[in-house]
Design a protein around this motif. Structure first.
Motif, PDB file in Angstrom:
ATOM      1  N   ASP A   1      35.731  45.116  39.588  1.00  0.00           N
ATOM      2  CA  ASP A   1      37.135  44.724  39.637  1.00  0.00           C
ATOM      3  C   ASP A   1      38.044  45.861  40.082  1.00  0.00           C
ATOM      4  N   ARG A   2      37.747  47.063  39.630  1.00  0.00           N
ATOM      5  CA  ARG A   2      38.591  48.196  39.998  1.00  0.00           C
ATOM      6  C   ARG A   2      38.535  48.442  41.511  1.00  0.00           C
TER       7      ARG A   2
ATOM      8  N   ARG B   1      45.791  41.263  41.122  1.00  0.00           N
ATOM      9  CA  ARG B   1      45.211  40.239  40.248  1.00  0.00           C
ATOM     10  C   ARG B   1      46.183  39.074  40.166  1.00  0.00           C
ATOM     11  N   VAL B   2      45.651  37.868  40.042  1.00  0.00           N
ATOM     12  CA  VAL B   2      46.490  36.665  39.994  1.00  0.00           C
ATOM     13  C   VAL B   2      46.090  35.840  38.772  1.00  0.00           C
ATOM     14  N   PRO B   3      47.053  35.121  38.166  1.00  0.00           N
ATOM     15  CA  PRO B   3      46.718  34.232  37.047  1.00  0.00           C
ATOM     16  C   PRO B   3      45.754  33.139  37.486  1.00  0.00           C
TER      17      PRO B   3
ATOM     18  N   LYS C   1      43.589  36.564  34.070  1.00  0.00           N
ATOM     19  CA  LYS C   1      43.894  37.000  35.432  1.00  0.00           C
ATOM     20  C   LYS C   1      42.600  37.377  36.149  1.00  0.00           C
ATOM     21  N   LEU C   2      42.547  36.957  37.411  1.00  0.00           N
ATOM     22  CA  LEU C   2      41.366  37.209  38.231  1.00  0.00           C
ATOM     23  C   LEU C   2      41.739  38.094  39.410  1.00  0.00           C
ATOM     24  N   THR C   3      40.786  38.866  39.891  1.00  0.00           N
ATOM     25  CA  THR C   3      41.062  39.745  41.027  1.00  0.00           C
ATOM     26  C   THR C   3      41.294  38.912  42.294  1.00  0.00           C
TER      27      THR C   3
END
Length: 445
Positions: free
Chosen positions: A21-22, A40-42, A241-243
């Protein structure tokens, strides 16, 4: 050569897909295109049915139009003597020239539809609440720019369809008080559609409007990002939240591929219209405006031009005032505001589909206000009275929805909005399919 080896190693490292993710967030932040997105987005924002990808599709169509438009410029000649011939040469001599023009033409028409649907979607999901008010109004400005793009590009083929559509469209400007004639003269370079008009429309289409659109889109995208992205319902607990990579990018890529495929297939199967060369001495019957202005042209058949333009202006100002009419931001991100609001929307659509054609037929064949009120000026009998009745009818629809469904103010506004947008669609369809010679009502089949 160590510097070359080091550079190669850095490129090879960057070519590797991010594995955590980073790394994915860093890839988004460092990418020229992807940095328009948050890292990142909800998770709820990724639901396709929440946005239908309409904003992204509109942006993709804009890119297609820019690319195909630049390529078309290499072969187009903006003169009344050679414009039509250059289009014919493009379609018959230049390899893939017909396909290129078809893609450009149909993408431009589709862009009008997707931008309008995007506007509807934003309204229905409360995307104008809180800090988004300014961007809602700016979105209306973008819609006007898209219409201006299509209008200025409509004349460029210099065929009968384009010539008379622009003649009808610019003729509407004459009815605007004070500035109407001045604006029409500026656009046409005189009082008639000719070489000066073609030159002006071409300059606006390829030089002025692209700059305005790019600046406007940049601001619009920045505001969307600054306002937190897509409007979502308020959450009481933590939101997952997802990348952006791969979740959002994967969805956008899929939508882009489907859109590109659909546009290409349609462009291969349906040629862009091209009638005979423009002839000012032989107007077609009927002479219609461009399809996206046929709703306004239909209004002109039922009321004085000043009243029709006033009604259109009131509608546009009403849309701009929506954030100030509907202040209940607790419904942000909720489609139709509530279950009852969604019922109000469907009721508004049903009323519009039923009443709009009925009123058109009544006014066409039975109702003649100037004949019934011969002592009044035409501006009053065929202008102010129809305008007042129309506005009263819209107020009646609002209160009918409130009474029948026992809705709140914001839910009834959803119903009224749905009624108005549906009426515009119905009037446009009537203008396209049900108007024949002398703009009389006809059955198309």
């Amino acid at each position: 050569m160590s510097w070359l080896s080091n550079a190669f190693d850095r490129l090879r490292f960057r070519a590797r897909p991010p594995s955590d993710d980073r790394s994915r967030m860093r890839a988004v932040a460092n990418n020229l295109i992807l940095h328009l997105h948050p890292t990142r987005v909800p998770a709820p924002a990724l639901r396709f049915t929440h946005t239908w990808g309409l904003g992204g599709i509109s942006a993709l169509l804009t890119v297609i139009l820019v690319v195909t438009g630049v390529l078309l410029m290499f072969r187009y000649d903006a003169s009344v003597e050679r414009a039509y011939a250059s289009i014919q040469t493009l379609e018959t001599v230049v390899p893939f020239g017909a396909l290129l023009r078809n893609v450009h033409h149909w993408s431009a028409n589709l862009l009008v539809i997707t931008v309008l649907l995007h506007l509807v979607r934003v309204f229905l999901t409360g995307g104008f609440f809180r800090d988004r008010r300014g961007n809602w109004i700016f979105g209306l400005f973008l819609l006007l720019i898209v219409l201006a793009f299509n209008f200025t590009g409509y004349l460029l083929p210099w065929d009968q369809l384009a010539f008379w559509a622009i003649t009808v469209g610019t003729g509407l400007l004459d009815y605007i008080p004070v500035v109407g004639v001045l604006v029409a003269n500026f656009l046409l370079g005189g009082r008639e559609v000719g070489q000066a008009a073609l030159r002006n429309f071409y300059a606006l289409h390829v030089a002025v409007l692209p700059v305005v659109l790019m600046l406007a889109l940049s601001y619009h995208f920045w505001r969307v990002r600054k306002d937190g992205g897509v409007a979502l319902p308020d959450q009481t607990g933590p939101v997952e939240k997802l990348t952006t990579i791969p979740h959002l990018v994967g969805i956008e890529l899929g939508i882009a591929l489907v859109t590109l495929t659909a546009v290409m297939l349609f462009a291969m199967l349906v040629p862009a219209p091209l009638e005979g060369m423009a002839n000012p001495a032989h107007p077609p019957n009927p002479a219609k405006a461009a399809w996206y202005f046929l709703g306004v042209q239909e209004l002109l058949l039922h009321m004085h031009p000043l009243a029709a333009l006033a009604l259109s202006t009131i509608g546009l100002l009403g849309l701009a005032a929506v954030p100030f009419w509907d202040r209940d931001d607790s419904a942000i991100g909720i489609g139709g505001r509530s279950t009852r609001g969604r019922k109000a929307a469907w009721l508004g659509v049903a009323l519009s589909v039923l009443l709009t054609p009925l009123l058109v037929v009544i006014d066409e064949w039975w109702l003649d206000l100037p004949a019934l009120l011969p002592g009044l000026p035409t501006l009053v009998s065929n202008g102010l009275i129809p305008l007042g009745l129309t506005l009263a009818g819209l107020a009646g629809v609002y209160w009918l929805i409130r009474l029948v469904l026992r809705t709140r103010h914001n839910e009834a506004l959803v119903g009224l909005f749905s009624f108005t947008m549906s009426a515009l669609v119905v009037l446009t369809l009537i203008g396209i399919f049900f108007r024949g010679s002398n703009m009389a009502l006809v059955w198309p089949w």
